[in-house]
Scaffold this active site. Structure first.
Site, PDB file in Angstrom:
ATOM      1  N   THR A 384       0.872  -1.160   0.000  1.00 33.63           N
ATOM      2  CA  THR A 384       0.000   0.000   0.000  1.00 33.63           C
ATOM      3  C   THR A 384       0.913   1.213   0.000  1.00 33.63           C
ATOM      4  O   THR A 384       2.098   1.088   0.269  1.00 33.63           O
ATOM      5  CB  THR A 384      -0.881  -0.059   1.265  1.00 33.63           C
ATOM      6  OG1 THR A 384      -1.631  -1.271   1.237  1.00 33.63           O
ATOM      7  CG2 THR A 384      -1.821   1.109   1.390  1.00 33.63           C
ATOM      8  N   THR A 402      -4.122   1.236  -2.542  1.00 39.44           N
ATOM      9  CA  THR A 402      -3.411  -0.042  -2.584  1.00 39.44           C
ATOM     10  C   THR A 402      -3.891  -0.919  -3.735  1.00 39.44           C
ATOM     11  O   THR A 402      -4.984  -0.719  -4.274  1.00 39.44           O
ATOM     12  CB  THR A 402      -3.638  -0.799  -1.250  1.00 39.44           C
ATOM     13  OG1 THR A 402      -2.861  -1.990  -1.229  1.00 39.44           O
ATOM     14  CG2 THR A 402      -5.101  -1.156  -1.059  1.00 39.44           C
ATOM     15  N   ILE A 403      -3.049  -1.897  -4.085  1.00 38.88           N
ATOM     16  CA  ILE A 403      -3.492  -3.032  -4.888  1.00 38.88           C
ATOM     17  C   ILE A 403      -3.298  -4.317  -4.085  1.00 38.88           C
ATOM     18  O   ILE A 403      -3.287  -5.409  -4.621  1.00 38.88           O
ATOM     19  CB  ILE A 403      -2.792  -3.116  -6.259  1.00 38.88           C
ATOM     20  CG1 ILE A 403      -1.273  -2.933  -6.135  1.00 38.88           C
ATOM     21  CG2 ILE A 403      -3.378  -2.115  -7.221  1.00 38.88           C
ATOM     22  CD1 ILE A 403      -0.530  -3.069  -7.476  1.00 38.88           C
ATOM     23  N   ASN A 404      -3.142  -4.158  -2.765  1.00 38.90           N
ATOM     24  CA  ASN A 404      -2.981  -5.220  -1.778  1.00 38.90           C
ATOM     25  C   ASN A 404      -1.536  -5.716  -1.738  1.00 38.90           C
ATOM     26  O   ASN A 404      -0.690  -5.033  -1.202  1.00 38.90           O
ATOM     27  CB  ASN A 404      -3.974  -6.363  -1.980  1.00 38.90           C
ATOM     28  CG  ASN A 404      -4.153  -7.186  -0.698  1.00 38.90           C
ATOM     29  OD1 ASN A 404      -3.875  -6.706   0.400  1.00 38.90           O
ATOM     30  ND2 ASN A 404      -4.609  -8.411  -0.824  1.00 38.90           N
ATOM     31  N   ASP A 426      -8.877  -9.627   1.039  1.00 32.26           N
ATOM     32  CA  ASP A 426      -9.179  -8.910   2.277  1.00 32.26           C
ATOM     33  C   ASP A 426     -10.544  -9.273   2.845  1.00 32.26           C
ATOM     34  O   ASP A 426     -10.875  -8.885   3.967  1.00 32.26           O
ATOM     35  CB  ASP A 426      -9.094  -7.397   2.051  1.00 32.26           C
ATOM     36  CG  ASP A 426      -7.667  -6.883   2.188  1.00 32.26           C
ATOM     37  OD1 ASP A 426      -6.773  -7.696   2.497  1.00 32.26           O
ATOM     38  OD2 ASP A 426      -7.443  -5.683   1.976  1.00 32.26           O
ATOM     39  N   SER A 455     -10.737  -3.104   5.320  1.00 37.17           N
ATOM     40  CA  SER A 455      -9.366  -2.630   5.131  1.00 37.17           C
ATOM     41  C   SER A 455      -8.806  -2.126   6.455  1.00 37.17           C
ATOM     42  O   SER A 455      -9.560  -1.759   7.362  1.00 37.17           O
ATOM     43  CB  SER A 455      -9.342  -1.496   4.105  1.00 37.17           C
ATOM     44  OG  SER A 455      -8.062  -0.904   4.026  1.00 37.17           O
ATOM     45  N   GLY A 477      -0.352  -3.272   5.646  1.00 39.87           N
ATOM     46  CA  GLY A 477      -1.281  -4.355   5.941  1.00 39.87           C
ATOM     47  C   GLY A 477      -1.890  -4.192   7.322  1.00 39.87           C
ATOM     48  O   GLY A 477      -2.338  -3.105   7.704  1.00 39.87           O
TER      49      GLY A 477
END
Length: 574
Positions: A384, A402-404, A426, A455, A477
């Protein structure tokens, strides 16, 4: 603009070298570091070229939101492991003229055909491969729509104007920084699984880009140009949307053209609390971050943290006990408030925090196995990146998106240059089963069509006497919440300047696993005292990458700092 960008690329390279040196000294001398300072405006971002673009916008007369949207699109080019248009996130915007602060929720959404059992194997067990590295992992991206909402409501420039620098960077190429080069080496297996990704991020013979070499992203430039020309329709409809849908479905996913066309961001009221006379303003559900930052601060307000001392055994003990209980509540109650009743008022109440503090022993760790989510009545509610911006008029932006995972699913939608997220991980693939970050989720965060996954992203603004005081946030995270929390505590409780607050060693506890995670720099004597109280202490890698700005209204100066834990970041002001 090209000359400015070229200079910024050189700055990025020199900044990276400086940060490598700072990183070596982070724990031995963080109390001697000094923030960047400026009078008119400031941008703090995880990548220096993008930060320079944001500052250019401010210097040209744009406001904080104009600069924020420009930074967001630029990071999609310069920080592909986290910056994105194939993902989503949250933006807090403070409007100085009205005094209003609003939250823009542009989190990804599950496809309409998603269901709670889609990540289970034939035996009914959660299959992490499905939720992380296939087309099923991809949620409908929200960044493009979210940026447009920000501009429409709070910006002064057009989408075409603020996206132009990103188009030029993608079309003409960026100088590969040490951080980008290292990440492409480290994530080779994930990216080379997809020919569409390998053809962009590696040379024709499969070899790596070295620092200083030029990386061109022509397909991404074309996609960004469509957005500039057509607005969000250039992304969510037509050729780009068709290519994204084709790529996701070919990889086993469920996103349809209808899902793309129907995506909508949401303007929400932020969650609010107070801590020792300061107002804490942060992101509401589907973020768990704001609620639990306020919850933990409410608990700790019952103790003399400043007197107990920074990273003392007493302070770390109390912090970890508060963190455990917040993360236990997260596992039970937090989810997308458009789908489930989140007891937000109860979680953030001072009375509930007082009750929790009565359960905490000052001398003995409470085993996590004995901690259960509180009995709350519902009310009607890693890889992120974060950036913070304040302009000359006092407007502020705190944005985390984010794109994780690093580079998301690793899949570029062929012909678009867009890296696709794996944000569906998620969700709670199966209630009670940890996700990639070890977080436990329940029914409130079960997979459902059209729902936004829970999230930990926590863009936060701290107010003092009704004015913006601290703008901060972080990637990380499950550790985003505690990282952001500690920057706030370091400033308010321990009187650190914003650079000291950013550099100081961090700790983390998330209920399960039952351990205090610490960075290097915590005294061995302190660790011994914690273990005597029954804590398991685990020293691991560094946590977070905060980008923070503190506004000193007495002097009129802005003070900012980029976390040295990740290279290539920069805080710039004028």
């Amino acid at each position: 603009m090209k000359q400015i960008i070229t200079g910024a690329i050189c700055l990025a390279m020199s900044t990276a070298s400086t940060l490598y040196a700072q990183e070596a000294a982070i724990y031995s001398g963080y109390d001697r570091v000094h923030p960047v300072y400026a009078k008119q405006g400031m941008v703090s971002a995880q990548e220096a070229v993008a930060a320079r673009i944001g500052l250019d916008i401010l210097e040209a007369g744009g406001n904080a939101v104009d600069a924020g949207v420009a930074v967001a699109f630029a990071l999609a080019v310069t920080l592909p492991r986290a910056g994105n248009i194939g993902g989503g996130g949250f933006m807090l915007v403070h409007d100085a003229e009205s005094g209003e602060t609003k939250a823009i929720d542009y989190r990804e959404m599950a496809p309409l055909t998603a269901d709670r059992d889609m990540f289970l194997d034939e035996e009914g067990n959660a299959d992490s491969e499905l939720s992380r590295f296939t087309g099923l992992a991809v949620g409908v991206p929200g960044t493009v729509a979210g940026m447009q909402m920000a501009l429409e409501n709070y910006g002064s420039m057009t989408l075409a104007e603020v996206i132009q620098p990103a188009i030029e960077l993608a079309r003409d190429g960026i100088a590969v920084t040490p951080g980008l080069a290292d990440s492409l080496v480290g994530l080779e297996a994930r990216l080379k699984k997809w020919p569409s990704s390998a053809s962009i991020f590696y040379k024709e013979d499969g070899s790596f880009y070295e620092p200083g070499e030029i990386l061109v992203q022509s397909d991404l430039a074309n996609t960004l140009q469509k957005v500039a020309d057509e607005g969000p329709d250039g992304f969510y409809k037509g050729e780009t949307a068709e290519k994204i849908v084709d790529a996701v479905q070919a990889a086993g996913g469920r996103i349809t053209l209808e899902d793309m066309a129907n995506y909508k961001p949401v303007l929400r009221d932020p969650v609010r609390g107070t801590y020792r006379g300061y107002e804490i303003v942060s992101m509401p559900p589907p973020s768990s971050g704001g609620a639990h930052i306020i919850q933990i601060l409410n608990i700790l307000e019952n103790y003399p943290i400043s007197f107990l001392g920074h990273n003392s055994a007493d302070t770390i003990h109390l912090m970890s006990e508060a963190m455990k209980r917040a993360y236990a509540d997260r596992s039970e109650y937090l989810g997308d408030s458009d789908f489930v009743d989140v007891p937000l008022a109860e979680i953030t109440s001072k009375a509930y925090a007082k009750d929790i503090s009565k359960q905490i022993s000052l001398n003995t760790a409470t085993p996590s196995i004995t901690i259960k989510p509180g009995s709350l009545a519902p009310y009607e509610s890693d890889q992120t990146t974060h950036f913070s911006i304040v302009d000359k008029d006092g407007n502020a932006v705190s944005n985390t998106y984010t794109i994780n995972f690093s580079y998301g699913s690793g899949m570029v939608a062929d012909g678009t240059g867009v890296l696709m997220n794996n944000e569906m991980d998620d969700f709670a693939a199966k209630p009670g089963v940890p996700n990639a970050y070890g977080l436990i989720g329940g029914d409130a965060n079960a997979v459902e069509g059209g729902k936004r996954p829970l999230s930990s992203m926590s863009p936060t603004i701290v107010m003092k006497d009704g004015k913006v005081y601290l703008v901060t946030g972080s990637p990380g995270g499950s550790r985003i919440i505690t990282t952001t929390l500690q920057v706030i505590m370091n400033v308010i409780d321990h009187g650190m300047n914003v650079a000291e607050a950013s550099f100081a060693p961090r700790i983390h506890h998330q209920w399960l696993p039952d351990e205090i995670r610490i960075e290097d720099g915590i005294s061995p004597d302190t660790i011994d005292l914690l273990e005597q109280r029954g804590h398991k202490v685990s020293q691991q890698s560094v946590m977070g990458s905060t980008q923070s700005i503190l506004v000193d209204h007495e002097s009129g100066y802005l003070f900012g700092a980029s976390d040295p834990r990740r290279v290539d970041a920069a805080t710039l002001g004028y």
